[in-house]
Design a protein around this motif. Structure first.
Motif, PDB file in Angstrom:
ATOM      1  N   GLY A  22       1.136  -1.630   0.104  1.00 43.80           N
ATOM      2  CA  GLY A  22       0.326  -0.164   0.231  1.00 43.80           C
ATOM      3  C   GLY A  22       1.364   1.100  -0.278  1.00 43.80           C
ATOM      4  N   MET A  23       2.242   1.630   0.689  1.00 46.04           N
ATOM      5  CA  MET A  23       2.766   2.527   0.464  1.00 46.04           C
ATOM      6  C   MET A  23       3.733   2.552  -0.599  1.00 46.04           C
ATOM      7  N   TYR A  25      -3.601   6.757   8.768  1.00 45.69           N
ATOM      8  CA  TYR A  25      -3.160   5.856   8.963  1.00 45.69           C
ATOM      9  C   TYR A  25      -1.752   6.181   8.870  1.00 45.69           C
ATOM     10  N   SER A  73       1.120   7.179   6.470  1.00 46.99           N
ATOM     11  CA  SER A  73       0.650   7.337   5.330  1.00 46.99           C
ATOM     12  C   SER A  73       1.033   9.281   6.080  1.00 46.99           C
ATOM     13  N   ASN A  89      -8.874   4.890  10.178  1.00 48.50           N
ATOM     14  CA  ASN A  89      -8.034   4.082  11.098  1.00 48.50           C
ATOM     15  C   ASN A  89      -7.456   4.981  12.420  1.00 48.50           C
ATOM     16  N   ASP A 137      -8.435   7.219   0.545  1.00 48.24           N
ATOM     17  CA  ASP A 137      -7.653   5.650   0.632  1.00 48.24           C
ATOM     18  C   ASP A 137      -9.067   4.359   0.883  1.00 48.24           C
ATOM     19  N   THR A 142      -8.887   1.406   1.938  1.00 50.23           N
ATOM     20  CA  THR A 142      -8.575   0.485   1.959  1.00 50.23           C
ATOM     21  C   THR A 142      -9.654   0.100   3.573  1.00 50.23           C
ATOM     22  N   MET A 157      -7.441   4.272  -4.114  1.00 43.17           N
ATOM     23  CA  MET A 157      -5.573   2.815  -3.277  1.00 43.17           C
ATOM     24  C   MET A 157      -6.508   2.516  -2.526  1.00 43.17           C
ATOM     25  N   SER A 174      -5.037  -0.635   0.257  1.00 47.77           N
ATOM     26  CA  SER A 174      -3.380  -1.606   0.661  1.00 47.77           C
ATOM     27  C   SER A 174      -4.456  -3.062   0.308  1.00 47.77           C
ATOM     28  N   THR A 194      -3.374  -5.901   0.946  1.00 51.33           N
ATOM     29  CA  THR A 194      -3.094  -6.912   2.084  1.00 51.33           C
ATOM     30  C   THR A 194      -4.526  -7.119   2.784  1.00 51.33           C
ATOM     31  N   MET A 198       0.259  -5.749  -0.787  1.00 52.07           N
ATOM     32  CA  MET A 198       0.415  -5.360  -1.663  1.00 52.07           C
ATOM     33  C   MET A 198      -0.588  -4.398  -1.172  1.00 52.07           C
ATOM     34  N   LEU A 249      -5.751  -6.041   9.418  1.00 53.18           N
ATOM     35  CA  LEU A 249      -6.402  -6.081   9.814  1.00 53.18           C
ATOM     36  C   LEU A 249      -7.426  -6.356   7.495  1.00 53.18           C
TER      37      LEU A 249
END
Ligand SMILES: *Cc1c(COP(=O)(O)O)cnc(C)c1O
Length: 379
Positions: A74-75, A98, A101, A145, A170, A172, A190, A192, A194, A205, A325
């Motif tokens: 994600g980063m 996050y 970020s 988050n 974001d 996510t 965007m 994450s 993951t 990812m 998560l």
């Protein structure tokens, strides 16, 4: 196509050489050329790989976007977006981001002359007073988050469009199953991957999805030039994970709703953060832009110091104490020492990231077992 069908089929055709129904893992770094430049569209796997390409087309479809790019985290995806900017450019973003970020913006890109304004986005009109001739981009996260604040995506993208700024969301925490920012006017989504999209806590990812072809080309250039692209094995695992995204998300939402209801009246719980409650400050916005409220819940423990919070966090038997998560297994996290440790105390306390805060990622186990685990840990 509807969501569940896209999750299972988008971007994927039977393999032309063997008929394999599942996209093969093209575990190759390079591709044969008949004569220089005469190839089948693939030259080198940093730039393009067939397994990753199938995944990217699937990811794009999930967000109702034309184009998708997968990154090795994600980063890595966030880093590529920031590289669209030049020294002197300014970014407006939330004050409840996050931790990673926040760390990238303040510790990496601030050194390259990019300016960041961390503001309260719960009222989108706040954005206007920070816009000047150098402002280029709005970066927002919703739900946030770990305190599950909701930002009105359509209201923010409207201001972005009016002022000629790129708006990046974001997405996510919601996952594409619950919320599609591009439909609400965002330029880039965007993820994450993951987390919910991958869903099995076995891959790191990231991804970007967008509609504008010029923007896609600029981001593809950065992706290939800087090289934070994932390998074929990870791409395969995520393609496989996505096939159950809709089933998992339904179960996360169902379990999340039951557990949020249980915790709301629990004597050991002080505050509870979950956007599905009618008394959540942005519940109406959540209802408008999300299809359901998800399985992320944060709580503060009543009259608990750091030691007592640690005791509770360490006493779960089904929930695993861990960062991350969105996987099938339930996780419990202590943001102050884990996911949000890189945010200065003053900045995090301002947005409610306090010592006695715990964040739950409700998994898809049998909810009775999760409730029993919460009962014993909070006793
Ligand atoms: C985890 C996370 C990220 C970072 O993604 P990685 O895949 O860990 O690099 C970004 N934003 C949010 C909201 C996250 O939860």
């Amino acid at each position: 196509m509807k969501f569940a069908t896209k999750a299972i089929h988008a971007g994927q055709e039977p393999d032309p050489t063997t008929g394999a129904v599942m996209t093969p893992i093209y575990q190759t770094s390079t591709y044969w050329q008949k004569s220089p430049g005469n190839h089948q569209g693939y030259e080198y796997s940093r730039g393009t790989n067939p397994t990753r390409k199938a995944l990217e087309n699937c990811l794009a479809a999930l967000e109702n976007a034309q184009f998708g790019l997968a990154f090795s985290s994600g980063m890595g995806a966030t880093d590529a977006v920031m590289k669209l900017l030049s020294p002197g450019d300014e970014v407006i973003t939330g004050d409840d981001l996050y931790g990673g970020s926040y760390r990238m913006f303040t510790k990496i890109f601030a050194n390259y002359g990019i300016w960041f304004h961390f503001i309260d986005l719960s009222n989108p009109e706040n954005i206007r007073e920070y816009i000047n001739a150098n402002t280029k981009l709005i970066w927002l996260e919703t739900p946030t988050n770990p305190t599950m604040q909701i930002v009105d995506i359509a209201a923010v993208t409207k201001i972005g469009k009016e002022k000629g700024l790129l708006t990046v969301v974001d997405n996510t925490f919601a996952s594409p199953y619950l919320q599609n920012p591009i439909d609400l006017g965002a330029d880039i989504v965007m993820h994450s991957v993951t987390k919910y999209i991958g869903g099995h806590s076995d891959v790191v990812m990231g991804a970007l999805m967008m509609n504008d072809e010029d923007l896609y080309k600029r981001l593809f250039f950065i992706y290939n030039a800087c090289g934070a692209t994932p390998g074929p094995m990870d791409s395969f695992l995520v393609l496989r994970g996505i096939k159950t995204l809709h089933l998992r998300m339904k179960a996360h939402c169902e379990n999340g709703r039951i557990i949020a209801g249980f915790l709301k009246t629990h004597p050991k719980v002080d505050k509870i953060y979950w956007p599905g409650f009618a008394d959540h400050p942005n519940h109406e916005v959540a209802k408008k832009q999300m299809r359901d409220f998800g399985g992320m819940i944060s709580i503060t423990l009543k009259d608990a110091d750091l030691e007592e919070t640690f005791r509770v966090a360490s006493s779960f038997k089904v929930f695993a104490l861990a960062e991350s998560l969105g996987g099938v297994e339930s996780l419990i996290n202590h943001p102050v020492t884990m996911t949000h440790a890189s945010i200065p105390k003053e900045a995090r306390e301002k947005v409610g990231v306090v010592d006695n805060l715990l964040r739950l990622s409700v998994g898809v186990e049998d909810v009775e077992d999760l409730l029993d685990d919460l009962k014993q840990a909070l006793s």
